[in-house]
Write an enzyme that holds these catalytic residues in place. Structure first.
Site, short mmCIF file in Angstrom:
data_model
loop_
_atom_site.label_atom_id
_atom_site.label_comp_id
_atom_site.label_asym_id
_atom_site.label_seq_id
_atom_site.Cartn_x
_atom_site.Cartn_y
_atom_site.Cartn_z
N GLU A 144 0.79 -1.35 0.08
CA GLU A 144 0.11 -0.09 0.04
C GLU A 144 0.99 1.31 0.22
OE1 GLU A 144 -2.39 -3.22 2.39
OE2 GLU A 144 -0.45 -2.57 2.17
N CYS B 154 -0.09 1.62 7.15
CA CYS B 154 -0.56 1.77 5.62
C CYS B 154 -1.95 2.54 5.88
CB CYS B 154 -0.80 0.68 5.05
SG CYS B 154 0.73 -0.20 4.57
#
Length: 153
Positions: free
Chosen positions: A55, A86
């Site tokens: 991510e 993330c």
């Protein structure tokens, strides 16, 4: 919803390919206006960088593609439940939606769940496993750091 499923399948396919190459089984794609603008896989194993999550790497690629630190209007499709790091980065970048295929419950038997990190972060600072403290040090003779930053803008 069908398009969401297609984007999730792309993220999962990236994760499978990464695992086949010896990496961790995570992939992510970022979409804006129905178009895939960035994709990445988890690169922790190869880079020895604990922040090289799919991510985060996709966020960096999307920011370069859009030439902007703001990813407003973008959505992330991830193979697995994004970790707190993330998720925080996605919030800071302005991501408007996150969809993931594999849950922390799915990941737990394989040592890949981030549920414990989420639980620890939900506690007050003084109860978390990492020591966190505020020590308001300032440089003598210098103006307030944030005020100085604002003046220079």
């Amino acid at each position: 919803m069908n398009q969401d499923t297609d984007f999730l399948r792309q993220a999962i396919a990236l994760a499978y390919a990464n695992a086949e190459r010896g990496g961790r089984p995570f992939g992510a794609v970022i979409v804006k206006d129905g178009k895939l603008i960035a994709q990445a896989v988890n690169e922790i194993v190869g880079t020895k960088d604990p922040t090289a999550h799919a991510e985060l790497l996709a966020i960096r690629a999307a920011s370069r593609y859009l030439d902007s630190a703001s990813l407003e209007g973008c959505s992330v499709f991830a193979s697995g439940h994004p970790c707190p790091m993330c998720m925080g980065a996605m919030r800071m970048a302005g991501i408007e939606a996150v969809t993931y295929a594999y849950s922390n419950e799915d990941a737990d038997p394989f040592g890949l769940s981030t549920a414990e990190a989420y639980a620890d972060l939900a506690k007050p600072f003084e109860e978390q496993s990492m020591r966190i403290r505020h020590l308001p040090v300032r440089l003598e003779g210098e103006p307030d750091l944030y005020a100085r930053w604002q003046q220079r803008r």
